[in-house]
Motif scaffolding. Structure first.
Motif, PDB file in Angstrom:
ATOM      1  N   GLU A   1     -72.342  21.104 -23.218  1.00  0.00           N
ATOM      2  CA  GLU A   1     -72.035  22.266 -22.384  1.00  0.00           C
ATOM      3  C   GLU A   1     -73.237  22.635 -21.508  1.00  0.00           C
ATOM      4  OE1 GLU A   1     -70.806  25.213 -25.195  1.00  0.00           O
ATOM      5  OE2 GLU A   1     -68.835  24.299 -25.485  1.00  0.00           O
ATOM      6  N   ALA A   2     -74.434  22.553 -22.058  1.00  0.00           N
ATOM      7  CA  ALA A   2     -75.636  22.854 -21.271  1.00  0.00           C
ATOM      8  C   ALA A   2     -75.817  21.834 -20.150  1.00  0.00           C
ATOM      9  CB  ALA A   2     -76.864  22.874 -22.174  1.00  0.00           C
ATOM     10  N   ALA A   3     -75.546  20.573 -20.432  1.00  0.00           N
ATOM     11  CA  ALA A   3     -75.662  19.544 -19.398  1.00  0.00           C
ATOM     12  C   ALA A   3     -74.652  19.772 -18.277  1.00  0.00           C
ATOM     13  CB  ALA A   3     -75.469  18.163 -20.020  1.00  0.00           C
ATOM     14  N   GLU A   4     -73.443  20.176 -18.637  1.00  0.00           N
ATOM     15  CA  GLU A   4     -72.435  20.477 -17.617  1.00  0.00           C
ATOM     16  C   GLU A   4     -72.882  21.640 -16.734  1.00  0.00           C
ATOM     17  OE1 GLU A   4     -68.502  21.065 -19.161  1.00  0.00           O
ATOM     18  OE2 GLU A   4     -68.601  19.232 -20.362  1.00  0.00           O
ATOM     19  N   MET A   5     -73.458  22.667 -17.354  1.00  0.00           N
ATOM     20  CA  MET A   5     -73.930  23.820 -16.580  1.00  0.00           C
ATOM     21  C   MET A   5     -75.025  23.396 -15.614  1.00  0.00           C
ATOM     22  SD  MET A   5     -73.870  26.850 -19.483  1.00  0.00           S
ATOM     23  CE  MET A   5     -75.368  27.516 -18.859  1.00  0.00           C
ATOM     24  N   LEU A   6     -75.945  22.554 -16.056  1.00  0.00           N
ATOM     25  CA  LEU A   6     -77.016  22.094 -15.174  1.00  0.00           C
ATOM     26  C   LEU A   6     -76.465  21.228 -14.052  1.00  0.00           C
ATOM     27  CD1 LEU A   6     -79.817  21.254 -17.745  1.00  0.00           C
ATOM     28  CD2 LEU A   6     -79.756  23.156 -16.135  1.00  0.00           C
ATOM     29  N   ASP A   7     -75.492  20.377 -14.356  1.00  0.00           N
ATOM     30  CA  ASP A   7     -74.887  19.545 -13.325  1.00  0.00           C
ATOM     31  C   ASP A   7     -74.190  20.386 -12.265  1.00  0.00           C
ATOM     32  OD1 ASP A   7     -75.788  17.241 -14.504  1.00  0.00           O
ATOM     33  OD2 ASP A   7     -73.887  16.779 -15.507  1.00  0.00           O
TER      34      ASP A   7
END
Length: 64
Positions: free
Chosen positions: A38-44
């Motif tokens: 979820e954190a990676a999606e937010m950064l993307d």
């Protein structure tokens, strides 16, 4: 009656999934892996696509 029991057991097994503290990929728990995804999606989502920048020469230089 037998098919009803089979359906009931199958439904119960389908509902089972990994618990939050079960081992997951990369030595982290399932819950931690989900939080990292979820954190990676937010950064993307926060990153701008390269074609949205009009003049890339005006960007500040990357420092190491």
């Amino acid at each position: 009656m037998r098919s009803f029991l089979s359906a009931l057991i199958l439904t119960g097994l389908v509902a089972c999934g990994p618990a939050q503290n079960d081992p997951g990929p990369g030595g982290v728990t399932v819950g931690e892996a989900k939080a990292l995804d979820e954190a990676a999606e937010m950064l993307d989502e926060r990153n701008l696509p390269p074609d949205s920048i009009e003049n890339p020469e005006t960007l500040p230089a990357a420092t190491d």
